[in-house]
Design an enzyme around this catalytic site. Structure first.
Site, PDB file in Angstrom:
ATOM      1  N   SER A 242       0.855  -1.190   0.000  1.00  0.00           N
ATOM      2  CA  SER A 242       0.000   0.000   0.000  1.00  0.00           C
ATOM      3  C   SER A 242       0.893   1.241   0.000  1.00  0.00           C
ATOM      4  CB  SER A 242      -0.899   0.002   1.233  1.00  0.00           C
ATOM      5  OG  SER A 242      -0.115   0.286   2.384  1.00  0.00           O
ATOM      6  N   LYS A 243       0.238   2.377  -0.104  1.00  0.00           N
ATOM      7  CA  LYS A 243       0.979   3.645  -0.128  1.00  0.00           C
ATOM      8  C   LYS A 243       1.868   3.779   1.114  1.00  0.00           C
ATOM      9  CE  LYS A 243      -1.304   6.548  -3.368  1.00  0.00           C
ATOM     10  NZ  LYS A 243      -2.723   6.137  -3.507  1.00  0.00           N
ATOM     11  N   ARG A 244       1.402   3.186   2.234  1.00  0.00           N
ATOM     12  CA  ARG A 244       2.185   3.300   3.478  1.00  0.00           C
ATOM     13  C   ARG A 244       3.556   2.645   3.352  1.00  0.00           C
ATOM     14  NH1 ARG A 244      -0.642   0.569   7.536  1.00  0.00           N
ATOM     15  NH2 ARG A 244      -2.240   0.214   5.971  1.00  0.00           N
TER      16      ARG A 244
END
Ligand code: GLU
Length: 309
Positions: A242-244
């Site tokens: 994910s973007k994280r």
């Protein structure tokens, strides 16, 4: 030519992320290693989200990676047009052959329905089935789903069955705002474009029985394509990337001067196609590394290692 016709069918609704790029690479590899034709189809059917600039960007990004295609919006081909936004007449012709009814249920009403374990979505209870629509709302059109169990054997995920009427309910073919539903468009296009092999993300596994049900209803003589639903890309922690995880999209990598060979190597390592020490790779080098009979046979899934990009 082997008769294999594969495709990659991106939705131009945002920048291409590494998960999309890996799916594209695998779809390309499957078609190419088997001596097949590779088709690029732009799934811009949702006009509220699709943007031409994303399409231009994703085609550029995929070419930068080293992928190529024989048919597509930018190269033409005998099965075009290759943009769903230009294929509305075909979807309308298909719709006219299905038993569909108008539905004026609101999004809020649909969201309030209990979710089923089978698809993670609510089963449509047939609220508008008997013509009780409310005036003043542009209706969606739903397919009156015929009974029956639908199943297939996925090349990677094994057997998958659904009873659409019970597990999904009547589903949308055209939205109230006029947008064609993905489920209808994808079936019409894959049949029209004579696609024999579909390689796509495992998030679509649950949609496949719906599509096979439509395929049977619309095109009983068309052979059912083979499906390979490839794993979703994992981040460092082993959860879905994910973007994280700080994973940049492909365009950002390209603009930052990253080497496509390093990106391809990282993607190939993350499905076990090459050993962990391979740091640079061109897609064409993968063609000889896989079995031509089943290029995806030995796929595994491990966290994406972005080190050295
Ligand atoms: N357009 C879909 C997506 O980008 C893929 C559809 C498909 O491969 O069937 O998720």
């Amino acid at each position: 030519m082997s008769g294999v016709r594969g495709r990659y069918a991106p939705s131009p609704t945002g920048p291409l992320h590494l998960g999309n790029a890996r799916t594209a690479l695998l779809a390309w590899l499957d078609a190419r290693a088997r001596g097949g034709v590779f088709v690029m189809r732009i799934e811009d059917v949702d006009f509220t989200r699709a943007r031409p600039e994303y399409e231009a960007q994703l085609l550029l990004d995929l070419r930068w990676l080293g992928l190529d295609w024989d048919e597509g919006p930018d190269v033409g081909g005998a099965f075009g047009p290759y943009r769903q936004s230009e294929r509305g007449d075909r979807y309308a012709a298909a719709l006219a052959r299905l038993d569909a009814y108008p539905c004026t249920c609101t999004r809020r009403e649909l969201r309030a329905l209990p979710v089923t374990s089978m698809t993670g979505e609510p089963v449509y209870p047939g609220t508008c089935r008997n013509g009780q629509t409310r005036p003043g709302r542009a209706p969606a059109l739903r397919w009156r789903v015929p009974p029956g169990r639908v199943g297939f054997v996925d090349r990677l995920c094994g057997e998958h069955h659904q009873d659409i009427a019970r597990d999904v309910g009547d589903f949308v073919l055209r939205r109230g705002d006029g947008a064609w539903a993905y489920q209808l468009a994808v079936v019409v296009d894959d049949a029209d474009m004579a696609i024999t092999d579909i390689v796509r993300g495992a998030d679509l596994l649950d949609s496949t029985p719906r599509q096979l049900h439509l395929l049977r209803a619309l095109y009983p003589a068309v052979p059912v394509p083979r499906f390979a639903h490839v794993p979703l890309i994992l981040g460092a922690g082993g959860a879905k990337l994910s973007k994280r995880d700080g994973a940049p999209d492909l365009g950002a990598l390209r603009e930052a001067g990253a080497s496509p060979a390093r990106v391809v190597a990282a993607l190939a390592r993350s499905v076990g196609l090459v050993p962990p020490d391979v740091r640079e790779l061109r897609p064409s080098e993968l063609l000889t590394a896989v079995s031509p009979a089943d290029p995806l046979a030995r796929l595994t899934s491990r966290p994406l290692d972005l080190g050295g990009l």
